[in-house]
Design a protein around this motif. Structure first.
Motif, mmCIF file in Angstrom:
data_model
loop_
_atom_site.group_PDB
_atom_site.id
_atom_site.type_symbol
_atom_site.label_atom_id
_atom_site.label_comp_id
_atom_site.label_asym_id
_atom_site.label_seq_id
_atom_site.Cartn_x
_atom_site.Cartn_y
_atom_site.Cartn_z
ATOM 1 N N LYS A 183 1.371 8.537 -2.928
ATOM 2 C CA LYS A 183 1.972 9.769 -3.453
ATOM 3 C C LYS A 183 0.896 10.859 -3.587
ATOM 4 C CE LYS A 183 4.712 11.503 -7.333
ATOM 5 N NZ LYS A 183 3.876 12.651 -7.605
ATOM 6 N N TYR A 184 -0.283 10.474 -4.065
ATOM 7 C CA TYR A 184 -1.397 11.412 -4.207
ATOM 8 C C TYR A 184 -1.759 12.024 -2.847
ATOM 9 C CZ TYR A 184 -6.077 13.115 -5.464
ATOM 10 O OH TYR A 184 -7.191 13.887 -5.654
ATOM 11 N N ALA A 185 -1.812 11.174 -1.813
ATOM 12 C CA ALA A 185 -2.126 11.660 -0.466
ATOM 13 C C ALA A 185 -1.067 12.659 0.001
ATOM 14 C CB ALA A 185 -2.223 10.489 0.509
ATOM 15 N N PHE A 186 0.206 12.333 -0.213
ATOM 16 C CA PHE A 186 1.281 13.252 0.181
ATOM 17 C C PHE A 186 1.184 14.565 -0.580
ATOM 18 C CE2 PHE A 186 4.051 9.355 1.210
ATOM 19 C CZ PHE A 186 3.652 9.353 2.527
ATOM 20 N N ASP A 187 0.880 14.486 -1.867
ATOM 21 C CA ASP A 187 0.789 15.695 -2.688
ATOM 22 C C ASP A 187 -0.387 16.578 -2.279
ATOM 23 O OD1 ASP A 187 3.070 14.989 -4.072
ATOM 24 O OD2 ASP A 187 1.994 14.175 -5.794
ATOM 25 N N LEU A 188 -1.386 16.001 -1.633
ATOM 26 C CA LEU A 188 -2.506 16.779 -1.093
ATOM 27 C C LEU A 188 -2.135 17.470 0.222
ATOM 28 C CD1 LEU A 188 -5.576 14.414 -1.674
ATOM 29 C CD2 LEU A 188 -5.073 16.569 -2.842
ATOM 30 N N GLY A 189 -0.964 17.126 0.745
ATOM 31 C CA GLY A 189 -0.522 17.718 2.004
ATOM 32 C C GLY A 189 -0.711 16.809 3.201
ATOM 33 N N ILE A 190 -1.213 15.617 2.991
ATOM 34 C CA ILE A 190 -1.376 14.659 4.083
ATOM 35 C C ILE A 190 0.013 14.147 4.453
ATOM 36 C CG2 ILE A 190 -2.336 12.407 4.702
ATOM 37 C CD1 ILE A 190 -4.646 13.141 2.696
ATOM 38 N N THR A 203 9.976 -1.788 -0.237
ATOM 39 C CA THR A 203 11.146 -0.992 -0.631
ATOM 40 C C THR A 203 10.771 0.095 -1.638
ATOM 41 O OG1 THR A 203 11.729 -2.671 -2.273
ATOM 42 C CG2 THR A 203 12.867 -2.779 -0.147
ATOM 43 N N ASP A 204 9.793 -0.183 -2.506
ATOM 44 C CA ASP A 204 9.329 0.837 -3.455
ATOM 45 C C ASP A 204 8.751 2.030 -2.705
ATOM 46 O OD1 ASP A 204 9.955 -0.895 -5.578
ATOM 47 O OD2 ASP A 204 7.923 -1.727 -5.607
ATOM 48 N N PHE A 205 7.995 1.749 -1.662
ATOM 49 C CA PHE A 205 7.403 2.829 -0.877
ATOM 50 C C PHE A 205 8.478 3.606 -0.127
ATOM 51 C CE2 PHE A 205 5.163 4.278 3.068
ATOM 52 C CZ PHE A 205 4.507 5.326 2.465
ATOM 53 N N PHE A 206 9.449 2.896 0.440
ATOM 54 C CA PHE A 206 10.519 3.593 1.150
ATOM 55 C C PHE A 206 11.341 4.467 0.205
ATOM 56 C CE2 PHE A 206 10.318 0.350 4.744
ATOM 57 C CZ PHE A 206 9.641 1.222 5.575
ATOM 58 N N LYS A 207 11.474 4.060 -1.031
ATOM 59 C CA LYS A 207 12.165 4.910 -2.011
ATOM 60 C C LYS A 207 11.402 6.225 -2.192
ATOM 61 C CE LYS A 207 14.264 1.145 -4.577
ATOM 62 N NZ LYS A 207 14.186 0.322 -5.792
ATOM 63 N N LEU A 208 10.072 6.146 -2.166
ATOM 64 C CA LEU A 208 9.254 7.358 -2.295
ATOM 65 C C LEU A 208 9.441 8.277 -1.094
ATOM 66 C CD1 LEU A 208 6.962 9.006 -3.709
ATOM 67 C CD2 LEU A 208 5.362 7.646 -2.336
ATOM 68 N N VAL A 209 9.345 7.716 0.115
ATOM 69 C CA VAL A 209 9.366 8.572 1.311
ATOM 70 C C VAL A 209 10.760 9.040 1.702
ATOM 71 C CG1 VAL A 209 7.203 7.684 2.228
ATOM 72 C CG2 VAL A 209 9.362 6.650 2.957
ATOM 73 N N THR A 210 11.788 8.583 1.015
ATOM 74 C CA THR A 210 13.119 9.116 1.292
ATOM 75 C C THR A 210 13.456 10.294 0.382
ATOM 76 O OG1 THR A 210 14.133 7.428 -0.122
ATOM 77 C CG2 THR A 210 14.034 6.969 2.251
ATOM 78 N N LYS A 211 12.559 10.607 -0.554
ATOM 79 C CA LYS A 211 12.754 11.803 -1.382
ATOM 80 C C LYS A 211 12.502 13.030 -0.514
ATOM 81 C CE LYS A 211 11.500 9.601 -5.698
ATOM 82 N NZ LYS A 211 10.565 9.527 -6.802
ATOM 83 N N ASP A 212 13.245 14.084 -0.755
ATOM 84 C CA ASP A 212 13.131 15.303 0.063
ATOM 85 C C ASP A 212 11.697 15.796 0.197
ATOM 86 O OD1 ASP A 212 15.785 15.447 0.710
ATOM 87 O OD2 ASP A 212 16.288 16.890 -0.854
ATOM 88 N N LYS A 213 10.937 15.717 -0.869
ATOM 89 C CA LYS A 213 9.569 16.229 -0.886
ATOM 90 C C LYS A 213 8.667 15.509 0.121
ATOM 91 C CE LYS A 213 5.840 17.078 -4.181
ATOM 92 N NZ LYS A 213 5.428 16.991 -5.577
ATOM 93 N N TYR A 214 8.981 14.242 0.433
ATOM 94 C CA TYR A 214 8.105 13.435 1.286
ATOM 95 C C TYR A 214 8.762 12.989 2.587
ATOM 96 C CZ TYR A 214 5.850 13.135 -3.267
ATOM 97 O OH TYR A 214 5.281 13.437 -4.474
ATOM 98 N N LYS A 215 9.965 13.445 2.864
ATOM 99 C CA LYS A 215 10.722 12.892 3.973
ATOM 100 C C LYS A 215 10.158 13.202 5.361
ATOM 101 C CE LYS A 215 14.137 16.554 4.332
ATOM 102 N NZ LYS A 215 15.536 16.870 4.271
ATOM 103 N N ASP A 216 9.227 14.137 5.469
ATOM 104 C CA ASP A 216 8.649 14.442 6.779
ATOM 105 C C ASP A 216 7.367 13.658 7.055
ATOM 106 O OD1 ASP A 216 7.130 15.787 4.924
ATOM 107 O OD2 ASP A 216 6.835 17.564 6.154
ATOM 108 N N ALA A 217 7.116 12.624 6.280
ATOM 109 C CA ALA A 217 5.896 11.827 6.452
ATOM 110 C C ALA A 217 5.966 10.960 7.704
ATOM 111 C CB ALA A 217 5.679 10.948 5.228
ATOM 112 N N PHE A 218 4.820 10.792 8.345
ATOM 113 C CA PHE A 218 4.682 9.872 9.472
ATOM 114 C C PHE A 218 4.085 8.588 8.918
ATOM 115 C CE2 PHE A 218 2.206 7.845 12.797
ATOM 116 C CZ PHE A 218 3.165 7.719 13.790
#
Length: 166
Positions: free
Chosen positions: A10-17, A101-116
């Motif tokens: 989550k920290y990495a995503f919040d940094l824009g990664i 599944t915990d991680f997939f719950k994170l990346v399905t949130k709108d804020k993170y859904k464009d993650a590779f």
């Protein structure tokens, strides 16, 4: 933040990664979990009492997720090669070893859904198929990555494993 932790990712995503690599190991009860090693690492893992573990031979595939969930990965053990290499690593009090599944719950949130997502499965072939199908099912249900190369990979995995392909 400790690698392969929800707070670290989550920290990495919040940094824009937007592209992350993470490791998945399959537990004794076939639960895909995020962890870099096949074994619990005494330099990264504490027991339920908050003490650093000492057993270097505890294989994750020999533990159920219920057993694994009693350990924390909240920080790096001081005076280890990890502590010397990652001097500025922040701790995350109470951080548990997460399920995929915990991680997939994170990346399905709108804020993170464009993650590779670059998932590295570290298990036997049958466990790998189980994890891949579980991950693909979660992604397909969420609508997160439909129509991508991942969908084609799912077809290949199902075909190789002898599962019906639609």
């Amino acid at each position: 933040m400790v690698e392969n932790s929800i707070s670290g990712l989550k920290y990495a995503f919040d940094l824009g990664i937007r592209a992350v690599e993470f490791d998945v190991v399959i537990s004794k009860d076939n639960i895909p979990i995020l962890f870099h090693d096949y074994r619990l690492n005494p330099d990264l893992v504490k027991d339920s009492s908050g003490n650093w573990i000492t057993d270097k031979k505890m294989k994750l595939r020999d533990l159920t997720y219920e057993e694994i969930s009693k350990y924390t990965i909240e920080s790096v053990k001081p005076d280890t090669k990890y502590a010397k290499r990652f001097k500025n690593q922040q701790s995350a009090k109470g951080e548990k070893i997460p399920k995929l599944t915990d991680f997939f719950k994170l990346v399905t949130k709108d804020k993170y859904k464009d993650a590779f997502l670059n998932l590295e499965i570290k298990s036997t072939f049958l466990s790998m198929i189980s994890a891949a199908l579980l991950g693909l099912a979660i992604i397909t249900v969420s609508g997160h990555v439909q129509g991508s190369a991942l969908h084609d990979a799912a077809h290949d995995v199902r075909h190789t494993a002898g599962f019906p392909c639609h």
